[in-house]
Motif scaffolding. Structure first.
Motif, mmCIF file in Angstrom:
data_model
loop_
_atom_site.group_PDB
_atom_site.id
_atom_site.type_symbol
_atom_site.label_atom_id
_atom_site.label_comp_id
_atom_site.label_asym_id
_atom_site.label_seq_id
_atom_site.Cartn_x
_atom_site.Cartn_y
_atom_site.Cartn_z
ATOM 1 N N MET A 174 12.158 3.733 -33.989
ATOM 2 C CA MET A 174 11.144 4.781 -34.086
ATOM 3 C C MET A 174 9.909 4.281 -34.834
ATOM 4 O O MET A 174 8.771 4.500 -34.399
ATOM 5 N N PHE A 175 10.120 3.602 -35.958
ATOM 6 C CA PHE A 175 8.987 3.079 -36.717
ATOM 7 C C PHE A 175 8.276 1.962 -35.949
ATOM 8 O O PHE A 175 7.047 1.846 -36.017
ATOM 9 N N ARG A 177 7.933 1.711 -32.665
ATOM 10 C CA ARG A 177 7.074 2.355 -31.672
ATOM 11 C C ARG A 177 5.865 3.017 -32.330
ATOM 12 O O ARG A 177 4.743 2.973 -31.806
ATOM 13 N N TYR A 178 6.081 3.624 -33.477
ATOM 14 C CA TYR A 178 4.966 4.264 -34.198
ATOM 15 C C TYR A 178 3.930 3.237 -34.617
ATOM 16 O O TYR A 178 2.714 3.439 -34.431
ATOM 17 N N GLY A 181 1.820 1.960 -31.657
ATOM 18 C CA GLY A 181 0.760 2.895 -31.313
ATOM 19 C C GLY A 181 -0.375 2.868 -32.315
ATOM 20 O O GLY A 181 -1.559 2.948 -31.954
ATOM 21 N N LEU A 182 -0.030 2.718 -33.607
ATOM 22 C CA LEU A 182 -1.044 2.659 -34.653
ATOM 23 C C LEU A 182 -1.897 1.407 -34.501
ATOM 24 O O LEU A 182 -3.130 1.452 -34.646
#
Length: 215
Positions: A174-175, A177-178, A181-182
């Motif tokens: 999850m991190f 992928r986050y 995107g960032l």
């Protein structure tokens, strides 16, 4: 928790190492990828105002490059124009692109490691479970008269590795992928900022008159 770790056997120790490294990387990236640290809100407008009438000195450009990643990208264009007053637009774009690739490398630092942890943790957990199952069935007597309760308890302990691997992998993914995107959002912001500064800098480029053919 300590008793679970001891019961799960040696395969759980690589998972614990992955959890510690993954947590450290998540904290580091959360701090390093803050928007104010990458792209200070007023920096681009300040640079555009500074370049409205003349180019800044190299000392000012050096301080700009140390300010942030956005400052580094903008400073690369300023340095290119100061170093080569006859620079073409294509060459100036190339200078911005080179600085952008360096910025992308810094933004993506440690993300591959975090993605590897997200992918490897379930496999390590499965390995621990398989090793535990082998040990459990290997310790059973050949006559098959083992204790069913003890066997069930041993299987549940072996499954701790799989559960622990998933507990590590899901947040890590999850991190990851986050952060991806960032990073993409920051890179887009850097590209748009360079596009805004480029025409401003081209005003200071010395135009080379076209060669006239002799009659």
């Amino acid at each position: 928790m300590l008793s679970i770790i001891q019961a799960a056997g040696w395969p759980i120790w690589p998972l614990i190492l992955c959890s510690v490294v993954g947590l450290a990387l998540v904290i580091e990236r959360l701090v390093s990828l803050r928007a104010r640290r990458i792209m200070p809100p007023a920096l681009l407008d300040e640079v555009l105002t500074l370049c409205r009438t003349s180019l800044p000195s190299m000392d000012v450009v050096g301080k700009l490059a140390e300010n942030s990643l956005l400052g580094m990208v903008l400073a690369s264009g300023l340095r290119a124009v100061i170093a080569e007053p006859r620079i073409t637009e294509a060459a100036l774009r190339q200078a911005f692109e080179t600085a952008g690739r360096a910025a992308a490398h810094q933004l993506e630092r440690y993300l591959n490691t975090l993605g590897t942890i997200a992918a490897a943790a379930p496999l390590l957990g499965l390995l621990g479970t398989v090793v535990g199952m082998i040990e459990i069935f290997g310790s059973q007597p050949a006559s098959g008269a083992g204790n069913p309760a003890a066997l069930a308890h041993g299987i549940s302990i072996a499954l701790y590795n799989t559960a622990f691997g998933l507990i590590i992998a899901i947040p890590a993914l999850m991190f990851y992928r986050y952060f991806r995107g960032l990073v993409d959002r920051h890179l887009l912001g850097l590209e748009l900022a360079a596009e805004r500064l480029l025409p401003q800098l081209m005003r200071f480029a010395v135009r080379v008159p076209p060669a006239t053919g002799s009659k």
